[in-house]
Design a protein around this motif. Sequence first.
Motif, PDB file in Angstrom:
ATOM      1  N   THR A 231       0.830  -1.164  -0.212  1.00 46.48           N
ATOM      2  CA  THR A 231      -0.079   0.144  -0.040  1.00 46.48           C
ATOM      3  C   THR A 231       0.855   1.120   0.074  1.00 46.48           C
ATOM      4  OG1 THR A 231      -1.544  -1.168   1.195  1.00 46.48           O
ATOM      5  CG2 THR A 231      -1.874   1.147   1.314  1.00 46.48           C
ATOM      6  N   LEU A 232       1.796   1.252   0.900  1.00 41.27           N
ATOM      7  CA  LEU A 232       2.793   2.234   0.855  1.00 41.27           C
ATOM      8  C   LEU A 232       3.633   2.638  -0.240  1.00 41.27           C
ATOM      9  CD1 LEU A 232       4.137   2.163   4.592  1.00 41.27           C
ATOM     10  CD2 LEU A 232       2.313   3.897   3.647  1.00 41.27           C
ATOM     11  N   GLY A 233       3.941   1.226  -0.972  1.00 41.41           N
ATOM     12  CA  GLY A 233       4.669   1.417  -2.368  1.00 41.41           C
ATOM     13  C   GLY A 233       3.798   2.002  -3.387  1.00 41.41           C
ATOM     14  N   MET A 234       2.380   1.652  -3.336  1.00 41.67           N
ATOM     15  CA  MET A 234       1.421   2.432  -4.348  1.00 41.67           C
ATOM     16  C   MET A 234       1.373   3.840  -4.353  1.00 41.67           C
ATOM     17  SD  MET A 234       0.799   0.003  -6.675  1.00 41.67           S
ATOM     18  CE  MET A 234      -0.358   1.224  -7.490  1.00 41.67           C
ATOM     19  N   ALA A 271      -4.154   3.936 -22.305  1.00 40.36           N
ATOM     20  CA  ALA A 271      -4.950   2.881 -22.423  1.00 40.36           C
ATOM     21  C   ALA A 271      -4.885   1.522 -22.946  1.00 40.36           C
ATOM     22  CB  ALA A 271      -6.498   3.368 -23.016  1.00 40.36           C
ATOM     23  N   VAL A 272      -3.865   1.644 -24.028  1.00 35.67           N
ATOM     24  CA  VAL A 272      -3.624   0.155 -24.614  1.00 35.67           C
ATOM     25  C   VAL A 272      -2.665  -0.408 -23.922  1.00 35.67           C
ATOM     26  CG1 VAL A 272      -1.958  -0.549 -26.531  1.00 35.67           C
ATOM     27  CG2 VAL A 272      -3.555   1.198 -26.922  1.00 35.67           C
ATOM     28  N   GLY A 273      -1.548   0.313 -23.018  1.00 31.90           N
ATOM     29  CA  GLY A 273      -0.709  -0.087 -22.072  1.00 31.90           C
ATOM     30  C   GLY A 273      -1.377  -0.841 -21.026  1.00 31.90           C
ATOM     31  N   ALA A 274      -2.550  -0.274 -20.368  1.00 27.98           N
ATOM     32  CA  ALA A 274      -3.429  -0.904 -19.322  1.00 27.98           C
ATOM     33  C   ALA A 274      -4.093  -1.980 -19.943  1.00 27.98           C
ATOM     34  CB  ALA A 274      -4.653   0.377 -18.900  1.00 27.98           C
ATOM     35  N   LEU A 275      -4.397  -2.181 -21.238  1.00 28.54           N
ATOM     36  CA  LEU A 275      -5.173  -3.375 -21.662  1.00 28.54           C
ATOM     37  C   LEU A 275      -4.355  -4.337 -21.775  1.00 28.54           C
ATOM     38  CD1 LEU A 275      -7.584  -4.616 -22.978  1.00 28.54           C
ATOM     39  CD2 LEU A 275      -6.856  -3.811 -25.330  1.00 28.54           C
ATOM     40  N   LEU A 276      -3.082  -4.214 -21.981  1.00 28.82           N
ATOM     41  CA  LEU A 276      -1.974  -5.175 -22.259  1.00 28.82           C
ATOM     42  C   LEU A 276      -1.936  -5.774 -20.775  1.00 28.82           C
ATOM     43  CD1 LEU A 276       0.559  -3.624 -24.835  1.00 28.82           C
ATOM     44  CD2 LEU A 276      -1.081  -5.674 -25.281  1.00 28.82           C
ATOM     45  N   ALA A 297       7.726  -4.822 -11.523  1.00 34.04           N
ATOM     46  CA  ALA A 297       7.152  -3.710 -12.126  1.00 34.04           C
ATOM     47  C   ALA A 297       7.667  -2.420 -11.752  1.00 34.04           C
ATOM     48  CB  ALA A 297       5.366  -3.990 -11.893  1.00 34.04           C
ATOM     49  N   PHE A 298       7.660  -2.264 -10.324  1.00 37.84           N
ATOM     50  CA  PHE A 298       8.215  -1.038  -9.770  1.00 37.84           C
ATOM     51  C   PHE A 298       9.684  -0.717 -10.676  1.00 37.84           C
ATOM     52  CE2 PHE A 298       6.090   0.720  -5.983  1.00 37.84           C
ATOM     53  CZ  PHE A 298       4.807   0.187  -6.282  1.00 37.84           C
ATOM     54  N   LEU A 299      10.386  -1.685 -10.537  1.00 35.06           N
ATOM     55  CA  LEU A 299      11.932  -1.576 -10.822  1.00 35.06           C
ATOM     56  C   LEU A 299      11.782  -1.064 -12.339  1.00 35.06           C
ATOM     57  CD1 LEU A 299      13.781  -4.607  -9.322  1.00 35.06           C
ATOM     58  CD2 LEU A 299      14.237  -1.928  -8.828  1.00 35.06           C
ATOM     59  N   GLY A 300      10.963  -1.447 -13.210  1.00 36.41           N
ATOM     60  CA  GLY A 300      10.963  -1.427 -14.665  1.00 36.41           C
ATOM     61  C   GLY A 300      10.223   0.109 -14.779  1.00 36.41           C
ATOM     62  N   PHE A 301       9.473   0.597 -13.878  1.00 38.87           N
ATOM     63  CA  PHE A 301       8.801   1.719 -14.042  1.00 38.87           C
ATOM     64  C   PHE A 301       9.800   2.965 -13.763  1.00 38.87           C
ATOM     65  CE2 PHE A 301       7.203   5.273 -12.000  1.00 38.87           C
ATOM     66  CZ  PHE A 301       5.585   5.444 -12.423  1.00 38.87           C
ATOM     67  N   VAL A 302      11.015   2.890 -13.208  1.00 45.62           N
ATOM     68  CA  VAL A 302      11.829   3.809 -13.098  1.00 45.62           C
ATOM     69  C   VAL A 302      12.610   4.051 -14.358  1.00 45.62           C
ATOM     70  CG1 VAL A 302      13.824   4.418 -11.575  1.00 45.62           C
ATOM     71  CG2 VAL A 302      12.265   3.390 -10.515  1.00 45.62           C
ATOM     72  N   ARG A 328       2.514   0.642 -14.850  1.00 44.06           N
ATOM     73  CA  ARG A 328       1.862   1.223 -13.821  1.00 44.06           C
ATOM     74  C   ARG A 328       0.654   0.705 -13.657  1.00 44.06           C
ATOM     75  NH1 ARG A 328      -1.322   6.474 -13.552  1.00 44.06           N
ATOM     76  NH2 ARG A 328      -1.549   6.269 -16.016  1.00 44.06           N
ATOM     77  N   THR A 329       0.146   0.140 -14.824  1.00 46.50           N
ATOM     78  CA  THR A 329      -1.302  -0.735 -14.556  1.00 46.50           C
ATOM     79  C   THR A 329      -1.243  -2.031 -13.967  1.00 46.50           C
ATOM     80  OG1 THR A 329      -2.206   0.592 -16.399  1.00 46.50           O
ATOM     81  CG2 THR A 329      -3.513  -1.443 -15.843  1.00 46.50           C
ATOM     82  N   LEU A 330      -0.099  -2.684 -14.360  1.00 46.03           N
ATOM     83  CA  LEU A 330       0.213  -4.149 -13.847  1.00 46.03           C
ATOM     84  C   LEU A 330       0.512  -4.140 -12.523  1.00 46.03           C
ATOM     85  CD1 LEU A 330       0.873  -6.914 -15.119  1.00 46.03           C
ATOM     86  CD2 LEU A 330       3.215  -6.310 -15.001  1.00 46.03           C
ATOM     87  N   ALA A 331       1.245  -3.040 -11.995  1.00 43.24           N
ATOM     88  CA  ALA A 331       1.388  -2.978 -10.375  1.00 43.24           C
ATOM     89  C   ALA A 331       0.201  -2.704  -9.610  1.00 43.24           C
ATOM     90  CB  ALA A 331       2.566  -2.068 -10.395  1.00 43.24           C
ATOM     91  N   THR A 332      -0.639  -1.690 -10.234  1.00 43.66           N
ATOM     92  CA  THR A 332      -1.947  -1.453  -9.529  1.00 43.66           C
ATOM     93  C   THR A 332      -2.837  -2.578  -9.717  1.00 43.66           C
ATOM     94  OG1 THR A 332      -1.707   0.738 -10.360  1.00 43.66           O
ATOM     95  CG2 THR A 332      -3.910   0.092  -9.750  1.00 43.66           C
ATOM     96  N   ILE A 333      -3.069  -3.318 -10.710  1.00 47.22           N
ATOM     97  CA  ILE A 333      -4.056  -4.504 -10.650  1.00 47.22           C
ATOM     98  C   ILE A 333      -3.336  -5.558  -9.828  1.00 47.22           C
ATOM     99  CG2 ILE A 333      -5.174  -6.006 -11.941  1.00 47.22           C
ATOM    100  CD1 ILE A 333      -5.024  -4.296 -14.352  1.00 47.22           C
ATOM    101  N   ASN A 334      -2.178  -5.663  -9.814  1.00 51.55           N
ATOM    102  CA  ASN A 334      -1.627  -6.736  -8.956  1.00 51.55           C
ATOM    103  C   ASN A 334      -1.750  -6.418  -7.503  1.00 51.55           C
ATOM    104  OD1 ASN A 334      -0.160  -9.148  -8.578  1.00 51.55           O
ATOM    105  ND2 ASN A 334       1.705  -8.099  -8.237  1.00 51.55           N
ATOM    106  N   ASN A 335      -1.447  -5.082  -7.116  1.00 55.37           N
ATOM    107  CA  ASN A 335      -1.781  -4.773  -5.788  1.00 55.37           C
ATOM    108  C   ASN A 335      -2.808  -4.993  -5.342  1.00 55.37           C
ATOM    109  OD1 ASN A 335      -0.882  -3.035  -3.177  1.00 55.37           O
ATOM    110  ND2 ASN A 335      -2.663  -1.822  -4.024  1.00 55.37           N
TER     111      ASN A 335
END
Length: 413
Positions: A231-234, A271-276, A297-302, A328-335
């Motif tokens: 949660t704090l990471g998000m 939105a395409v990134g979110a769909l993938l 996902a966090f490491l790749g985000f940077v 960003r979406t992958l981390a969010t949905i996974n969280n």
Amino acid sequence: MTANADATEPLWNWDFRKWFAGRTISTLGTEATAIAIPVLIFQQTGSPALTGLVSAVIVLPYLVFGLIAGGVADRMNRRGLMVASDLVGAMALVSIPIAHLAGLHSTVHILVVTFVVWTAFVWFDAASFGALIAVVGKSKLAAANSALWSSATVVGIVVPALAGIVIALWGPEVILMADALSAVASALLIMRIRTDLRPTAVVDGSSEKLWRSIREGLRFIWASTTLRLATLGMAALTFAGGLAMGLLVVFFARALDAPQGALGVFFAAAAVGALLASLTLTRLRRRFGPGRLMVLAFLGFVPLLVLFAFVPAWVASLVIWTAWNFLRTLATINNITIRQEETPPELQGRVNMTGRMIALSGTPAGALVGGVLVEFVPIQVVFAMAAVPVLAVSLVFLRSPLWTRSTDGDIGQ
């Protein structure tokens, strides 16, 4: 009205079709307005700080009213709450085109309308959780959410590109009028749902009981190492996302040599990134485990955010932006999934609402900080600075159960 749905009814019954149409129409208008408002502010003021402030104003109602709205929605007729929310949002939106026609341009007015519209959405959203279960039944909830998510993603791909064209040809005020009409259409469709949307159980409506429930959700998150870290990471991730999304209009104007109307393409690419991300989440969780997937996902985000900041070619930036939004979406949905898996059934509503509010708190902070910094620091540097808290969290994750317990059975059971 009919009783709540049961397992024998098909998903695409009369009520769910009305629900699906209403949500899709409403999402269409909201997506377009989220683009039009920052453009309108920047056109009128030329101020990056005020443009970034829009993203903060959009998220602020959820932080202020989210928990209370959730409690109230379990104590009153959800149909009336959703219809009222739609109509309040419509009236607020239509006031901007009217003011434009009268020559009464006011940045304060636009920001107030933005706050009112998204406040109305918070109350609608709070009522919709219980209402959807009543319409489709628990056994078909996953299928219903899948249909709604797919629809929202398609809307998120198509609408931004069209909105960019409409804004370029006729101005952002046209978008806001269309959104007002979509809210009215949503209200009319919800009124035609025959299922009883009132709470099925009598709930103690006292303020003492409401706040006790909120505290239980907070305590559960804090007691779980996994949920506390995630949660704090998000919150750090949404800080960077709030800064980037809040300053995207300014970034276009100052740092990219892009053609007119390309801004909408960038929103569509997000939105395409979110769909993938939604399509590959299950497979990636099986491959890496939910905890390790979040860390990756966090490491790749940077590096992607840093690359986006300093690559001037707009086509290359578009590819990087798509990949960044995928992670960003992958981390969010996974969280969200980890939180649902870790939480017992009786605490699902409170824990998920509390976790969402803590995570979302980073969005307005990032938007405000970015808007202020960009007045003194080059915008590319500001974007790169947004990656720092995400990097710090990623390093903490590497020494936490999110990384060391890497199988699907270790986290989320």
